[in-house]
Design a protein around this motif. Structure first.
Motif, PDB file in Angstrom:
ATOM      1  N   GLU A 111       0.916  -1.070  -0.102  1.00 20.84           N
ATOM      2  CA  GLU A 111       0.115  -0.074   0.116  1.00 20.84           C
ATOM      3  C   GLU A 111       0.992   1.378  -0.172  1.00 20.84           C
ATOM      4  O   GLU A 111       1.803   1.256   0.695  1.00 20.84           O
ATOM      5  CB  GLU A 111      -0.811  -0.037   1.245  1.00 20.84           C
ATOM      6  N   ASP A 113       0.374   6.024  -0.573  1.00 18.81           N
ATOM      7  CA  ASP A 113      -0.577   7.000  -1.081  1.00 18.81           C
ATOM      8  C   ASP A 113       0.016   7.462  -2.299  1.00 18.81           C
ATOM      9  O   ASP A 113       1.185   7.542  -2.489  1.00 18.81           O
ATOM     10  CB  ASP A 113      -1.216   7.692  -0.047  1.00 18.81           C
ATOM     11  N   ASP A 115       0.489  10.562  -3.350  1.00 12.64           N
ATOM     12  CA  ASP A 115       1.585  11.529  -3.057  1.00 12.64           C
ATOM     13  C   ASP A 115       2.966  11.141  -2.657  1.00 12.64           C
ATOM     14  O   ASP A 115       4.054  11.412  -3.329  1.00 12.64           O
ATOM     15  CB  ASP A 115       1.217  12.660  -2.039  1.00 12.64           C
ATOM     16  N   GLU A 116       3.060  10.162  -1.720  1.00  9.87           N
ATOM     17  CA  GLU A 116       4.424   9.451  -1.750  1.00  9.87           C
ATOM     18  C   GLU A 116       4.719   8.677  -2.641  1.00  9.87           C
ATOM     19  O   GLU A 116       5.944   8.677  -3.276  1.00  9.87           O
ATOM     20  CB  GLU A 116       4.295   8.447  -0.500  1.00  9.87           C
ATOM     21  N   ARG A 137      -4.954   9.988  -8.368  1.00 10.82           N
ATOM     22  CA  ARG A 137      -5.722   9.708  -7.300  1.00 10.82           C
ATOM     23  C   ARG A 137      -7.065   8.972  -7.684  1.00 10.82           C
ATOM     24  O   ARG A 137      -7.377   7.870  -6.661  1.00 10.82           O
ATOM     25  CB  ARG A 137      -5.900  11.033  -6.589  1.00 10.82           C
ATOM     26  N   PHE A 144      -7.992   0.406  -5.303  1.00 12.66           N
ATOM     27  CA  PHE A 144      -7.776  -0.251  -3.970  1.00 12.66           C
ATOM     28  C   PHE A 144      -8.544  -1.192  -3.729  1.00 12.66           C
ATOM     29  O   PHE A 144      -8.200  -2.230  -2.979  1.00 12.66           O
ATOM     30  CB  PHE A 144      -7.900   1.237  -2.970  1.00 12.66           C
ATOM     31  N   SER A 156       1.552  -1.793   4.536  1.00 10.39           N
ATOM     32  CA  SER A 156       1.826  -0.453   4.325  1.00 10.39           C
ATOM     33  C   SER A 156       3.249  -0.129   4.083  1.00 10.39           C
ATOM     34  O   SER A 156       4.143  -0.548   5.018  1.00 10.39           O
ATOM     35  CB  SER A 156       1.331   0.621   5.564  1.00 10.39           C
ATOM     36  N   ALA A 158       4.169   3.254   3.593  1.00  9.67           N
ATOM     37  CA  ALA A 158       4.230   4.696   4.044  1.00  9.67           C
ATOM     38  C   ALA A 158       5.502   4.745   5.003  1.00  9.67           C
ATOM     39  O   ALA A 158       5.726   4.372   6.013  1.00  9.67           O
ATOM     40  CB  ALA A 158       2.913   5.066   4.796  1.00  9.67           C
TER      41      ALA A 158
END
Length: 184
Positions: A111, A113, A115-116, A137, A144, A156, A158
């Motif tokens: 996973e 997002d 922007d990352e 987006r 998803f 994740s 992130a």
């Protein structure tokens, strides 16, 4: 991460799925190197098989034509001896692909997002579907639920580095009996 001499074997293919920039290829390569198993990037495999870049394939046959080729490649890779397979971000778009993923191996959803992900991709010009951040987006939001539908596990990424993610994946694969130490 592991004893330098310890080698593993896969009992079935492991498919890494997730949005562009999630780290699928990097994590699969790292895990392959540390565990002594084979890995393949499905997009690179596809480009070599077709003799052209994905961007050019999109230009010539459109997304639907590309997805048909991608399905053929996924089926081909799933029938080989078990490998760590990093898949393109849109692999889950076709129901047939989701069936192949679910029935052929263990699916790891990384996973991230948007922007990352954008910050991780050095050259977005090589990503035909990442030219507009708002569109990306929306695309991520649409994909998803499909990622979670086929995933055996979601992780994740992130703010995390590849070695830490690979270490977590390795532990899960060992626990699930997908990655086994080779008998000496």
């Amino acid at each position: 991460m592991t004893d330098e001499n310890e080698r593993f074997e896969l009992t079935r293919p492991v498919f890494f799925i997730g949005f562009m920039g999630a780290g699928k290829s990097s994590v699969a390569r790292r895990l392959a190197r540390v565990c002594g198993v084979g890995s393949v990037d499905a997009d690179v495999y596809l480009e070599r098989r077709e003799g052209k870049r994905i961007k050019r394939i999109f230009e010539e046959v459109g997304e639907e034509g590309f997805r048909a080729i991608e399905t053929d490649v996924l089926r081909e890779l799933s029938e080989k001896p078990p490998l760590l397979i990093s898949c393109g971000g849109g692999i889950v778009m076709r129901p047939e692909n989701r069936d192949i993923l679910k029935s052929s191996g263990f699916v790891v959803h990384l996973e991230v997002d948007v922007d990352e992900a954008r910050g991780r991709i050095s050259d977005v010009s090589t990503r035909p579907l990442f030219q507009d951040v708002q569109a990306a987006r929306a695309l991520a939001a649409n994909r998803f639920p499909l990622y979670t539908e086929v995933a055996d596990v979601s992780i994740s990424t992130a703010g995390r580095r590849v070695p830490a993610i690979a270490y977590e994946v390795r532990g899960i694969l060992v626990k699930e009996g997908v990655l086994c130490p080779q008998q000496k």
